[in-house]
Scaffold this motif. Sequence first.
Motif, mmCIF file in Angstrom:
data_model
loop_
_atom_site.group_PDB
_atom_site.id
_atom_site.type_symbol
_atom_site.label_atom_id
_atom_site.label_comp_id
_atom_site.label_asym_id
_atom_site.label_seq_id
_atom_site.Cartn_x
_atom_site.Cartn_y
_atom_site.Cartn_z
ATOM 1 N N THR A 8 0.675 -1.288 0.002
ATOM 2 C CA THR A 8 -0.086 -0.157 0.092
ATOM 3 C C THR A 8 0.966 1.334 -0.049
ATOM 4 O O THR A 8 0.656 2.297 -0.671
ATOM 5 C CB THR A 8 -0.765 0.035 1.152
ATOM 6 O OG1 THR A 8 -1.772 -1.055 1.158
ATOM 7 C CG2 THR A 8 -1.763 1.308 1.336
ATOM 8 N N ASP A 11 2.253 1.988 -3.543
ATOM 9 C CA ASP A 11 1.242 2.310 -4.419
ATOM 10 C C ASP A 11 0.905 3.856 -4.051
ATOM 11 O O ASP A 11 0.893 4.621 -4.905
ATOM 12 C CB ASP A 11 -0.134 1.607 -4.143
ATOM 13 C CG ASP A 11 -0.266 0.308 -4.801
ATOM 14 O OD1 ASP A 11 0.750 -0.172 -5.486
ATOM 15 O OD2 ASP A 11 -1.281 -0.270 -4.745
ATOM 16 N N ALA A 12 0.977 4.254 -2.822
ATOM 17 C CA ALA A 12 0.912 5.663 -2.366
ATOM 18 C C ALA A 12 2.079 6.367 -3.125
ATOM 19 O O ALA A 12 1.940 7.691 -3.543
ATOM 20 C CB ALA A 12 0.741 5.824 -0.916
ATOM 21 N N THR A 15 1.796 7.923 -6.496
ATOM 22 C CA THR A 15 1.160 9.439 -6.749
ATOM 23 C C THR A 15 1.888 10.527 -6.418
ATOM 24 O O THR A 15 1.287 11.775 -6.761
ATOM 25 C CB THR A 15 -0.421 9.179 -5.728
ATOM 26 O OG1 THR A 15 0.219 9.420 -4.421
ATOM 27 C CG2 THR A 15 -0.939 7.814 -6.064
ATOM 28 N N PRO A 78 -4.768 12.541 -2.774
ATOM 29 C CA PRO A 78 -4.055 11.742 -3.343
ATOM 30 C C PRO A 78 -4.172 12.200 -5.289
ATOM 31 O O PRO A 78 -3.350 11.613 -5.882
ATOM 32 C CB PRO A 78 -4.926 10.537 -3.245
ATOM 33 C CG PRO A 78 -6.449 10.758 -2.944
ATOM 34 C CD PRO A 78 -5.985 11.929 -2.167
ATOM 35 N N ILE A 86 1.161 10.315 2.924
ATOM 36 C CA ILE A 86 1.028 8.663 2.905
ATOM 37 C C ILE A 86 0.026 8.040 3.502
ATOM 38 O O ILE A 86 -0.686 7.251 2.981
ATOM 39 C CB ILE A 86 2.393 7.892 2.449
ATOM 40 C CG1 ILE A 86 3.494 8.538 1.498
ATOM 41 C CG2 ILE A 86 2.097 6.322 2.370
ATOM 42 C CD1 ILE A 86 4.956 8.157 1.518
ATOM 43 N N GLY A 87 0.120 8.143 4.758
ATOM 44 C CA GLY A 87 -0.784 7.784 5.778
ATOM 45 C C GLY A 87 -0.961 8.425 7.067
ATOM 46 O O GLY A 87 0.284 9.335 7.366
ATOM 47 N N THR A 99 -4.922 5.646 4.976
ATOM 48 C CA THR A 99 -4.082 5.826 3.966
ATOM 49 C C THR A 99 -4.716 6.405 2.919
ATOM 50 O O THR A 99 -5.787 6.426 2.914
ATOM 51 C CB THR A 99 -3.476 4.204 3.215
ATOM 52 O OG1 THR A 99 -4.800 3.448 2.759
ATOM 53 C CG2 THR A 99 -2.772 3.572 4.356
ATOM 54 N N VAL A 100 -3.842 7.245 2.010
ATOM 55 C CA VAL A 100 -4.549 7.840 0.988
ATOM 56 C C VAL A 100 -4.911 7.160 -0.268
ATOM 57 O O VAL A 100 -5.557 7.587 -1.267
ATOM 58 C CB VAL A 100 -3.455 9.204 0.683
ATOM 59 C CG1 VAL A 100 -3.050 10.250 1.900
ATOM 60 C CG2 VAL A 100 -2.180 8.625 -0.024
ATOM 61 N N VAL A 101 -4.470 5.957 -0.417
ATOM 62 C CA VAL A 101 -4.847 4.901 -1.407
ATOM 63 C C VAL A 101 -5.576 3.766 -0.802
ATOM 64 O O VAL A 101 -5.570 3.652 0.141
ATOM 65 C CB VAL A 101 -3.715 4.476 -2.311
ATOM 66 C CG1 VAL A 101 -2.987 5.891 -3.038
ATOM 67 C CG2 VAL A 101 -2.461 3.843 -1.486
#
Length: 251
Positions: A8, A11-12, A15, A78, A86-87, A99-101
């Motif tokens: 995760t 992935d963040a 962005t 995001p 990020i979180g 989390t932002v994603v």
Amino acid sequence: MLHAVRATLDDALTTIDPDGPQDPGLGFLLGRPLALVRTRIDLELCGPARTTVAWSQVAAPPPPDLTDYPWFVRLGDPHRTDDGLIGMIIDDNYDHLDTVVDPVDEHDGFLRPIPTDGEPPFTVSVAGEPLNTTLLVDPRVPVHATTDVLPTGTVHIPQEFTARALARMAVAFRAGPLQTDEAHGTALIPTPATAAGTWSWAEPATDGWRTLPLTSPDPTATPFSHPDLRSGYLLLGDAVTSTDHTTGEHA
């Protein structure tokens, strides 16, 4: 769960695309160093809250309702490549990481996506207590804070607090087995060609790790009398400090 957290976070990071010059820190050569930041979110007024102006209550106005209004605060975005969040851990509740994603894989409910269309996960008010949060951020870009009552604001970590820590980071390259020897407390290993920085050799020992400076062997000298096969890591450090020092000499 650890795999889900790492996936995760990866992935963040996709962005985030910081603007400006490339960071000289060695930590960004092989990864994306992150910062863990403690923050306090509060809402304050620039002066006393406005009270009623009714003639019937002018002598003893009731307490204003404004101070009790809850206002949503959204941290991070995001959809912006220049936002570093990020979180975050909200109100010291370490049972969850927001989390932002969207989370990846199974995480047993530890990861929670921050809603982008609905209500943000927390509110603040003038009369309420400040909210403590722990943010995981990319230190090169700011974090945006959006509310319904104020323009979007940004906060960032001053470079003076991160530059020294990033400069102290060393990059390790696995190497070996190498046929080498020691001379006067240094490892006789060909030194890689770099514009700046200091190379050293680190290898496991019985009491931990052993680090030796490097000395390039003389190609015209006789071969090692008692060479050893060594496996360890080539370490590159002090590249930022060396670059700054070199720049100062030529200025």
